[in-house]
Design a protein around this motif. Sequence first.
Motif, short mmCIF file in Angstrom:
data_model
loop_
_atom_site.label_atom_id
_atom_site.label_comp_id
_atom_site.label_asym_id
_atom_site.label_seq_id
_atom_site.Cartn_x
_atom_site.Cartn_y
_atom_site.Cartn_z
N VAL A 1 -7.13 -9.63 -4.23
CA VAL A 1 -6.09 -10.12 -3.34
C VAL A 1 -6.43 -11.49 -2.75
O VAL A 1 -5.54 -12.23 -2.33
CB VAL A 1 -5.83 -9.10 -2.22
CG1 VAL A 1 -6.89 -9.19 -1.12
CG2 VAL A 1 -4.45 -9.31 -1.62
N VAL A 2 -7.73 -11.84 -2.72
CA VAL A 2 -8.15 -13.12 -2.15
C VAL A 2 -7.60 -14.29 -2.96
O VAL A 2 -7.18 -15.32 -2.40
CB VAL A 2 -9.69 -13.20 -2.06
CG1 VAL A 2 -10.14 -14.58 -1.57
CG2 VAL A 2 -10.23 -12.11 -1.15
N ASP A 3 -7.58 -14.15 -4.28
CA ASP A 3 -7.14 -15.24 -5.16
C ASP A 3 -5.75 -15.02 -5.74
O ASP A 3 -5.26 -15.85 -6.53
CB ASP A 3 -8.13 -15.42 -6.32
CG ASP A 3 -9.54 -15.73 -5.82
OD1 ASP A 3 -9.67 -16.57 -4.92
OD2 ASP A 3 -10.50 -15.12 -6.34
N THR A 4 -5.11 -13.93 -5.37
CA THR A 4 -3.80 -13.62 -5.93
C THR A 4 -2.71 -13.86 -4.88
O THR A 4 -2.74 -13.23 -3.81
CB THR A 4 -3.73 -12.15 -6.40
OG1 THR A 4 -4.78 -11.92 -7.34
CG2 THR A 4 -2.39 -11.86 -7.05
N PRO A 5 -1.76 -14.74 -5.16
CA PRO A 5 -0.67 -14.97 -4.19
C PRO A 5 0.30 -13.79 -4.17
O PRO A 5 0.31 -12.95 -5.08
CB PRO A 5 0.02 -16.23 -4.72
CG PRO A 5 -0.26 -16.22 -6.19
CD PRO A 5 -1.64 -15.61 -6.35
N LYS B 1 1.78 -3.07 -3.23
CA LYS B 1 0.32 -3.02 -3.42
C LYS B 1 -0.34 -4.24 -2.78
O LYS B 1 -1.36 -4.13 -2.10
CB LYS B 1 0.01 -2.96 -4.92
CG LYS B 1 -1.48 -2.93 -5.22
CD LYS B 1 -1.73 -2.91 -6.73
CE LYS B 1 -3.21 -2.93 -7.04
NZ LYS B 1 -3.46 -2.95 -8.51
N TRP B 2 0.26 -5.41 -2.99
CA TRP B 2 -0.31 -6.65 -2.44
C TRP B 2 -0.27 -6.64 -0.92
O TRP B 2 -1.25 -6.98 -0.26
CB TRP B 2 0.47 -7.85 -2.97
CG TRP B 2 -0.15 -9.17 -2.60
CD1 TRP B 2 -1.05 -9.89 -3.33
CD2 TRP B 2 0.09 -9.92 -1.39
NE1 TRP B 2 -1.41 -11.04 -2.66
CE2 TRP B 2 -0.72 -11.09 -1.47
CE3 TRP B 2 0.89 -9.74 -0.28
CZ2 TRP B 2 -0.73 -12.05 -0.46
CZ3 TRP B 2 0.87 -10.68 0.74
CH2 TRP B 2 0.08 -11.84 0.65
N LEU B 3 0.87 -6.25 -0.34
CA LEU B 3 1.01 -6.22 1.11
C LEU B 3 0.02 -5.25 1.75
O LEU B 3 -0.59 -5.56 2.78
CB LEU B 3 2.44 -5.84 1.49
CG LEU B 3 3.53 -6.89 1.23
CD1 LEU B 3 4.91 -6.30 1.49
CD2 LEU B 3 3.30 -8.13 2.09
N THR B 4 -0.14 -4.08 1.15
CA THR B 4 -1.05 -3.07 1.70
C THR B 4 -2.50 -3.55 1.65
O THR B 4 -3.23 -3.45 2.64
CB THR B 4 -0.93 -1.75 0.92
OG1 THR B 4 0.43 -1.29 0.98
CG2 THR B 4 -1.84 -0.69 1.50
N LYS C 1 -3.07 -6.55 4.02
CA LYS C 1 -3.11 -6.11 5.42
C LYS C 1 -4.46 -5.49 5.76
O LYS C 1 -5.04 -5.76 6.83
CB LYS C 1 -1.99 -5.09 5.66
CG LYS C 1 -1.90 -4.61 7.10
CD LYS C 1 -0.76 -3.63 7.27
CE LYS C 1 -0.66 -3.13 8.72
NZ LYS C 1 0.47 -2.16 8.87
N LYS C 2 -4.99 -4.67 4.86
CA LYS C 2 -6.29 -4.04 5.10
C LYS C 2 -7.40 -5.08 5.18
O LYS C 2 -8.24 -5.04 6.08
CB LYS C 2 -6.60 -3.03 3.99
CG LYS C 2 -5.74 -1.78 4.00
CD LYS C 2 -6.12 -0.85 2.87
CE LYS C 2 -5.30 0.43 2.88
NZ LYS C 2 -5.65 1.32 1.75
N CYS C 3 -7.39 -6.03 4.25
CA CYS C 3 -8.43 -7.07 4.23
C CYS C 3 -8.34 -7.97 5.46
O CYS C 3 -9.36 -8.36 6.03
CB CYS C 3 -8.32 -7.90 2.95
SG CYS C 3 -8.73 -7.00 1.45
#
Length: 261
Positions: A34-38, A77-80, A83-85
């Motif tokens: 998720v760090v490198d994925t928009p 999936k991306w939003l969840t 948000k956690k990170c």
Amino acid sequence: MGCLKDVPTLRGDNYTEWRKKVDLTFVCAEVDWVVDTPQPPKSTEPVRDVKDDNSAWEKKKREYAPLEMSYTLENTKWLTTNKKCMAFIKNTIEHAIVGLVAECASVGWYLEKIKSQFTGSSKIYATQLLKQLVTEKYTGGGHDIREHLLRMSNMASKLKPMDADLEIKPAMLVHLVMSSLPKEFDTFVVNYNMQSKRWDIEKTIAMCVQEEHRIKFSYGGSLNYVRDSKKKNFPQVNQSSPSKPHGIPFDADYAKKRKMH
């Protein structure tokens, strides 16, 4: 998830260590993507053209349905994960620092903002660390020489992650260690400098510990290291007669005559 407890709190002078632990935790938790994925972009919804009949319009909606389903799943999936990170990162930063970092929608951008905030701080910390390493002196006290040398080795190891050009080579570290020793180790240092073989830091620690034991034994088992101090000698002043010139006898009759005139 056991890596979570190993992440230190970001305080300003430990950004490099903090970021390494955060990245490791994300990898172990399989959320590093998720760090490198928009955030996934939403597909453009179909629009019914005036020329489209019911059959053509239904076809457009059927073709769009799987795209919408895919976007919904990927975006959820991306939003969840994001948000956690984001929550995890904010809970590993001191409260005063959180307010200095601008809010971002993605954890990737948030990490970049943090990096830009602490790049200057890392340079200042590296300068302070170098200065401390070069001026470090062993004075005994409540610490033994092993602890002193391990502290110097730890300081040197912190410089490399900040900047590869600041890496302290083993030979240089040993020379810094030798220069930090008190005058009781002068003979020991001279003997080392006369050798053609170089020591690594582990060998240096072992030999310094052995030498300290030898020095203490020669002093009867205890030793207070002498710190370099220069005493200034000031001329003594006769406190009983502050106005009296030094070396000239006081003539009472002469003083009485001058007062009468």
